[in-house]
Design a protein around this motif. Structure first.
Motif, mmCIF file in Angstrom:
data_model
loop_
_atom_site.group_PDB
_atom_site.id
_atom_site.type_symbol
_atom_site.label_atom_id
_atom_site.label_comp_id
_atom_site.label_asym_id
_atom_site.label_seq_id
_atom_site.Cartn_x
_atom_site.Cartn_y
_atom_site.Cartn_z
ATOM 1 N N THR A 144 5.975 -5.647 -10.225
ATOM 2 C CA THR A 144 6.132 -6.160 -11.584
ATOM 3 C C THR A 144 4.866 -5.924 -12.414
ATOM 4 N N ASN A 145 4.018 -5.007 -11.915
ATOM 5 C CA ASN A 145 2.800 -4.610 -12.633
ATOM 6 C C ASN A 145 1.871 -5.787 -12.926
ATOM 7 N N GLN A 146 1.820 -6.744 -12.006
ATOM 8 C CA GLN A 146 0.933 -7.888 -12.170
ATOM 9 C C GLN A 146 -0.322 -7.764 -11.306
ATOM 10 N N LYS A 147 -0.405 -6.704 -10.514
ATOM 11 C CA LYS A 147 -1.565 -6.511 -9.638
ATOM 12 C C LYS A 147 -2.079 -5.083 -9.774
ATOM 13 N N GLU A 148 -3.366 -4.968 -9.991
ATOM 14 C CA GLU A 148 -3.951 -3.647 -10.096
ATOM 15 C C GLU A 148 -4.123 -3.046 -8.704
ATOM 16 N N ILE A 149 -4.028 -1.715 -8.656
ATOM 17 C CA ILE A 149 -4.226 -1.013 -7.393
ATOM 18 C C ILE A 149 -5.721 -0.978 -7.072
ATOM 19 N N GLU A 150 -6.057 -1.320 -5.849
ATOM 20 C CA GLU A 150 -7.456 -1.330 -5.424
ATOM 21 C C GLU A 150 -7.685 -0.205 -4.422
ATOM 22 N N PHE A 151 -8.163 0.930 -4.917
ATOM 23 C CA PHE A 151 -8.381 2.080 -4.047
ATOM 24 C C PHE A 151 -9.649 1.903 -3.220
ATOM 25 N N SER A 152 -9.545 2.336 -1.965
ATOM 26 C CA SER A 152 -10.717 2.333 -1.090
ATOM 27 C C SER A 152 -10.573 3.482 -0.106
ATOM 28 N N SER A 153 -11.658 3.812 0.561
ATOM 29 C CA SER A 153 -11.641 4.886 1.549
ATOM 30 C C SER A 153 -11.130 4.330 2.881
ATOM 31 N N ILE A 154 -10.076 4.954 3.424
ATOM 32 C CA ILE A 154 -9.411 4.427 4.620
ATOM 33 C C ILE A 154 -9.221 5.544 5.642
ATOM 34 N N LEU A 155 -9.494 5.240 6.914
ATOM 35 C CA LEU A 155 -9.200 6.172 8.000
ATOM 36 C C LEU A 155 -7.753 5.942 8.426
ATOM 37 N N LEU A 156 -6.880 6.823 7.994
ATOM 38 C CA LEU A 156 -5.445 6.643 8.202
ATOM 39 C C LEU A 156 -5.088 6.626 9.683
ATOM 40 N N TYR A 157 -5.715 7.484 10.472
ATOM 41 C CA TYR A 157 -5.385 7.593 11.902
ATOM 42 C C TYR A 157 -5.511 6.233 12.586
ATOM 43 N N ASN A 158 -6.616 5.543 12.353
ATOM 44 C CA ASN A 158 -6.846 4.253 13.013
ATOM 45 C C ASN A 158 -5.824 3.211 12.581
ATOM 46 N N LEU A 159 -5.512 3.189 11.286
ATOM 47 C CA LEU A 159 -4.575 2.196 10.768
ATOM 48 C C LEU A 159 -3.156 2.446 11.294
ATOM 49 N N VAL A 160 -2.746 3.693 11.336
ATOM 50 C CA VAL A 160 -1.410 4.042 11.842
ATOM 51 C C VAL A 160 -1.267 3.624 13.296
ATOM 52 N N GLU A 161 -2.268 3.960 14.091
ATOM 53 C CA GLU A 161 -2.218 3.616 15.517
ATOM 54 C C GLU A 161 -2.163 2.098 15.713
ATOM 55 N N GLU A 162 -2.971 1.379 14.952
ATOM 56 C CA GLU A 162 -3.017 -0.088 15.061
ATOM 57 C C GLU A 162 -1.654 -0.708 14.730
ATOM 58 N N ILE A 163 -1.037 -0.254 13.649
ATOM 59 C CA ILE A 163 0.236 -0.849 13.221
ATOM 60 C C ILE A 163 1.362 -0.465 14.177
ATOM 61 N N PHE A 164 1.414 0.801 14.589
ATOM 62 C CA PHE A 164 2.467 1.217 15.516
ATOM 63 C C PHE A 164 2.367 0.455 16.835
ATOM 64 N N LEU A 165 1.153 0.272 17.348
ATOM 65 C CA LEU A 165 0.989 -0.428 18.620
ATOM 66 C C LEU A 165 1.302 -1.920 18.501
ATOM 67 N N SER A 166 1.212 -2.480 17.293
ATOM 68 C CA SER A 166 1.544 -3.895 17.110
ATOM 69 C C SER A 166 3.052 -4.139 17.284
ATOM 70 N N TYR A 167 3.837 -3.060 17.241
ATOM 71 C CA TYR A 167 5.291 -3.159 17.450
ATOM 72 C C TYR A 167 5.679 -2.694 18.865
ATOM 73 N N TYR A 168 4.720 -2.745 19.779
ATOM 74 C CA TYR A 168 4.928 -2.207 21.129
ATOM 75 C C TYR A 168 6.156 -2.816 21.812
ATOM 76 N N GLU A 169 6.280 -4.140 21.741
ATOM 77 C CA GLU A 169 7.394 -4.807 22.426
ATOM 78 C C GLU A 169 8.751 -4.351 21.884
ATOM 79 N N GLN A 170 8.840 -4.154 20.578
ATOM 80 C CA GLN A 170 10.114 -3.717 19.993
ATOM 81 C C GLN A 170 10.434 -2.284 20.397
ATOM 82 N N PHE A 171 9.409 -1.428 20.472
ATOM 83 C CA PHE A 171 9.640 -0.058 20.933
ATOM 84 C C PHE A 171 10.102 -0.051 22.393
ATOM 85 N N GLU A 172 9.486 -0.921 23.202
ATOM 86 C CA GLU A 172 9.881 -1.035 24.602
ATOM 87 C C GLU A 172 11.324 -1.518 24.723
#
Length: 302
Positions: A144-172
């Motif tokens: 609803t355009n009430q929050k500005e985007i806050e850009f920052s430098s992010i290592l995508l590889y680490n974040l992807v791995e962290e989030i995917f592994l947090s769903y480990y039980e569901q994948f199993e």
């Protein structure tokens, strides 16, 4: 001779006043009709081409344009809020169901070890519930355009791995194998962390719902973008239409009684990726469904 000139000018002035009054009466009448007609693209017009009146009508038409644009934005915001509520209710269902189930088990369990295990799972589900609520609240503000985007430098590889592994039980539970790339891609991207987390979570949930047995994650470079790809094999009876996967409310099932998906995940994912100056595409390759997300590379060293 001068008498005739004054008579002519007098008649001309009378005709001018007559047509001016007629146009003003017509304009007054049309202004009264604006609330009923403006939504159909109705605009004010004149038969008497007088400069001051023309300027007035132009200004009034600009006001109508601005009013209609605000109405359009208001309707769009209202629709977005409705979609956000629908998505929130869907996403909260899983942890709430999990909490309810383990509370029932906890009430009947007598073994201390099992009770401790159930309490741990309940605690994790509550934390995830709070996390999702906070994230969805921020997402609704973004939508609803009430929050500005806050850009920052992010290592995508680490974040992807962290989030995917947090769903480990569901994948199993679904017997889905996740294959990460052998080598890390440490190129940082410019993105909003909250938006990026939501994008990855939506992709994970899409894999859990529709993958047959495996999902493969890969990375690549394309001009100024880091390309994050996720492909999963599809079930034999899958009816996915790749041209429609980013449409609002689309699911691969024609029935809207599908309880596994609200049809908003990839729609919201596309909107979020585009807000971060990226792009997302989908394709089918034999029995594989492939998502490719292009995100801007951060050229400035961290």
């Amino acid at each position: 001779m001068w008498g005739w000139i004054f008579i002519f000018l007098g008649f001309a002035l009378l005709f001018y006043i007559y047509f001016l009054k007629r146009e003003l009466r017509k304009l007054k009448y049309e202004v009264k009709l604006l609330p009923d007609r403006s939504s159909f693209g109705y605009r004010l017009s004149l038969d008497f081409r007088e400069r001051t009146l023309l300027d007035l009508v132009d200004e009034l038409n600009k006001m109508i344009d601005a009013f209609e644009e605000k109405n359009r934005q208001a309707r769009q915001m209202e629709e977005t809020v409705k979609l956000s509520i629908a998505g929130l209710s869907h996403d909260l269902r899983t942890p709430l169901t999990s909490i309810d189930g383990y509370v029932q088990l906890l009430l009947t369990a007598k073994d201390g070890g099992r009770r401790k295990h159930y309490l741990t799972i309940i605690e994790q589900s509550v934390k995830r519930l709070i996390e999702m609520t906070d994230q969805f609240y921020d997402l609704a503000r973004i939508e609803t355009n009430q929050k500005e985007i806050e850009f920052s430098s992010i290592l995508l590889y680490n974040l992807v791995e962290e989030i995917f592994l947090s769903y480990y039980e569901q994948f199993e539970e679904k017997r889905i194998e996740i294959r990460f790339p052998e080598y890390e891609n440490n190129r940082p991207i410019l993105a909003d962390r909250l938006m990026l987390i939501r994008v990855i979570q939506n992709i994970v949930q899409n894999v859990i719902r529709y993958a047959k047995s495996q999902a493969v994650i890969s990375y690549g470079d394309e001009e100024n973008y880091l390309v994050f790809s996720v492909k999963n094999d599809i079930k034999p009876d899958s009816k996915v239409v790749v041209e429609k996967v980013f449409m609002r409310f689309y699911t691969e099932y024609t029935s809207r009684t599908n309880t596994e998906s609200s049809g908003l995940g990839l729609y919201l994912t596309k909107k979020l990726v585009e807000k971060m100056n990226g792009k997302i595409d989908a394709e089918l390759d034999d029995n594989w469904f492939i998502l490719k997300i292009h995100l801007p590379i951060n050229r400035i060293p961290i």
